[in-house]
Design an enzyme around this catalytic site. Structure first.
Site, mmCIF file in Angstrom:
data_model
loop_
_atom_site.group_PDB
_atom_site.id
_atom_site.type_symbol
_atom_site.label_atom_id
_atom_site.label_comp_id
_atom_site.label_asym_id
_atom_site.label_seq_id
_atom_site.Cartn_x
_atom_site.Cartn_y
_atom_site.Cartn_z
ATOM 1 N N GLU A 291 0.803 -0.974 -0.140
ATOM 2 C CA GLU A 291 0.332 0.022 -0.035
ATOM 3 C C GLU A 291 0.622 0.999 0.082
ATOM 4 O O GLU A 291 0.491 2.347 0.162
ATOM 5 C CB GLU A 291 -1.058 0.886 1.026
ATOM 6 C CG GLU A 291 -2.364 -0.848 1.094
ATOM 7 C CD GLU A 291 -2.910 -0.771 2.504
ATOM 8 O OE1 GLU A 291 -3.103 -0.163 3.418
ATOM 9 O OE2 GLU A 291 -3.982 -1.236 1.550
ATOM 10 N N HIS A 312 8.994 -26.371 -1.487
ATOM 11 C CA HIS A 312 8.499 -27.316 -2.554
ATOM 12 C C HIS A 312 7.523 -27.082 -3.470
ATOM 13 O O HIS A 312 6.535 -27.700 -3.850
ATOM 14 C CB HIS A 312 7.450 -28.327 -1.478
ATOM 15 C CG HIS A 312 8.864 -29.266 -0.424
ATOM 16 N ND1 HIS A 312 9.674 -30.148 -1.198
ATOM 17 C CD2 HIS A 312 9.050 -28.217 0.598
ATOM 18 C CE1 HIS A 312 10.641 -30.200 -0.017
ATOM 19 N NE2 HIS A 312 10.623 -29.356 0.858
ATOM 20 N N LYS A 426 -13.908 -0.364 -4.531
ATOM 21 C CA LYS A 426 -14.594 0.011 -3.219
ATOM 22 C C LYS A 426 -15.848 0.749 -3.775
ATOM 23 O O LYS A 426 -17.300 0.421 -3.409
ATOM 24 C CB LYS A 426 -14.119 0.689 -2.361
ATOM 25 C CG LYS A 426 -13.157 -0.318 -1.414
ATOM 26 C CD LYS A 426 -12.852 0.760 -0.280
ATOM 27 C CE LYS A 426 -11.730 0.448 0.348
ATOM 28 N NZ LYS A 426 -11.591 1.742 1.713
#
Ligand code: PA5
Length: 435
Positions: A291, A312, A426
């Protein structure tokens, strides 16, 4: 809840947290790094002083502003009160209102009240699981929301408030609700109207920089973390980083090296650790850098690798894939309580006889050192070394990375304190929900 601080153990001169750059020097030569840092000494000076243009976001730079002894006393007293009425404390918050305290709880496994996490999901399955976790326990909840518009904490708070009212009745429920919010915000109005306990959210600190404020210190204290020791570690780190000159400032060296690598085409930083206890710390770190730096088409993508498991899966790409990655390892030097487990011998021929009598601490270290050696042949590897894992070191880590992130954003040429990019989804989501 809060023992007297162990500040006496923090000398301020000891190298309790050290950036080891030796496994990166083939990619970022020390002389180049030193001259880059010298050229950008003005950036360090600005970060050490704190710039006026970011005055409304730099409250974290002086640890004492939001973690003074008076604030710690107040936080410890409230934590004690909460623990006298509850064995379970539900922390409702997302991102910067969640990751800091959750990192410390996961890393140190303190023995106070149980913390249950909510407000970071919209999943009905997960929220049903949270409700199940509360059955048979005495519960207090804390809704942490800087602006009280975020959907996840807002919806979880309503759900859990209603749960408390149904279970305890309205009056008793009110005694069991704490809210941490901005003074003057709708959350404060709600608290005043309903009689909930209100804790002020640090006004001049953005969510992801609040680890060393009441936003996180309260849940930590309720969980049994020695917050005085944690803050003492952060204060030590502040003293070091805000005074250390350019050649001796490890956070500035890290910020400089990552920007040199950005200039050379590296696009991903992998925070790798061999202790799963760092899982939530890595989420805190990812949010901090993503951010703060990911804007204006710029920034290094922060990703985490919980080893040895990720060796892995991601390991193949790290060793052999596109050259866009560099790696920063977190390494604890001294084993602490619970860090030893010896593998006994066996008369069953299981082909692992070479492990007879070895301690998992050493087996894990062998895996780490081998990984770093192998990776360092292909990509720059830094190691942040901690003497031990305890409250003081967690406080140091928070401050060290926050300071480094500020400096790194400045070197990159972005504002490290806004996050306008998260608004796009948003708007669409609120439209879809009819807000
Ligand atoms: O760093 C930030 O400010 C944000 O990422 C916030 O932490 C996050 O969006 C949560 O915000 P709020 O506490 O207002 O719900």
């Amino acid at each position: 809840t809060c023992p007297e601080g162990r500040a006496d153990r923090v000398s301020g001169g000891a190298a309790m947290l050290k950036l080891n750059r030796s496994f990166a020097s083939a990619f970022v030569a020390e002389e180049e790094l030193v001259s880059y840092m010298d050229e950008h000494a003005d950036v360090l000076a600005r970060c050490q002083a704190g710039e006026d243009r970011y005055a409304d976001s730099l409250g974290w730079l002086s640890v004492d502003e939001w973690a003074s002894d008076a604030i710690l006393d107040r936080t410890c007293a409230l934590a004690e009160q909460i623990r006298s009425m509850a064995d379970t404390f539900v922390v409702i918050g997302v991102g910067g209102s969640n990751n800091g305290s959750r990192s410390v709880q996961a890393a140190l496994a303190p023995e106070g009240a149980r913390l249950v996490w909510a407000g970071n999901t919209l999943s009905a399955w997960e929220l049903n699981r949270v409700l199940d976790e509360l059955e048979g326990h005495n519960v207090v909840i804390d809704c942490i929301a800087k602006n009280f518009e975020t959907l996840e904490p807002g919806s979880s708070f309503r759900l859990l408030r209603q749960y408390l009212v149904e279970r305890y009745g309205r009056e008793e429920a009110a005694r069991r609700i704490v809210c941490t919010g901005t003074i003057g915000s709708p959350l404060e109005d709600l608290c005043r109207a309903e009689g909930y306990t209100f804790v002020p959210f640090a006004t001049n600190v953005g969510g992801r920089y609040t680890a060393l404020t009441e936003v996180h210190l309260l849940p930590m204290a309720v969980a049994g973390v020695d917050i005085r020791a944690l803050v003492a570690g952060a204060r030590t780190m502040e003293r070091l980083l805000r005074t250390a000159p350019v050649g001796e400032n490890s956070a500035f060296a890290y910020a400089s090296a990552r920007n040199m690598l950005w200039d050379r085409g590296y696009r991903v930083e992998l925070l790798s650790f061999f202790e799963p206890r760092f899982r939530w710390f890595s989420k805190w770190w990812e949010q901090l850098f993503a951010e703060s730096e990911g804007k204006d088409g710029r920034g290094i993508f922060p990703a985490a690798a919980e080893c040895s498991e990720e060796l892995h899966s991601l390991g193949q790409f790290v060793q052999d894939g596109t050259h866009i990655l560099f790696e920063t390892f977190l390494d604890i030097l001294e084993p602490g309580v619970g860090d030893s487990l010896v593998l006994g011998g066996t008369d069953v021929a299981d082909a692992f006889g070479y492990l007879d009598g070895k301690d998992f601490w050493d087996i894990n270290k062998a895996s780490f050192t081998a990984t770093r050696e192998a990776h360092a042949g292909m990509l720059p590897c830094f190691t942040l070394e901690l003497d031990r894992l305890d409250e003081e070191h967690m406080g140091m880590l928070f401050y060290w990375f926050a300071f480094a992130c500020y400096a790194s954003g400045e070197l990159l040429g972005v504002n490290p304190f806004d996050q306008a990019g998260v608004e796009a989804y948003k708007r669409l989501m609120f439209d879809a929900l009819g807000k």
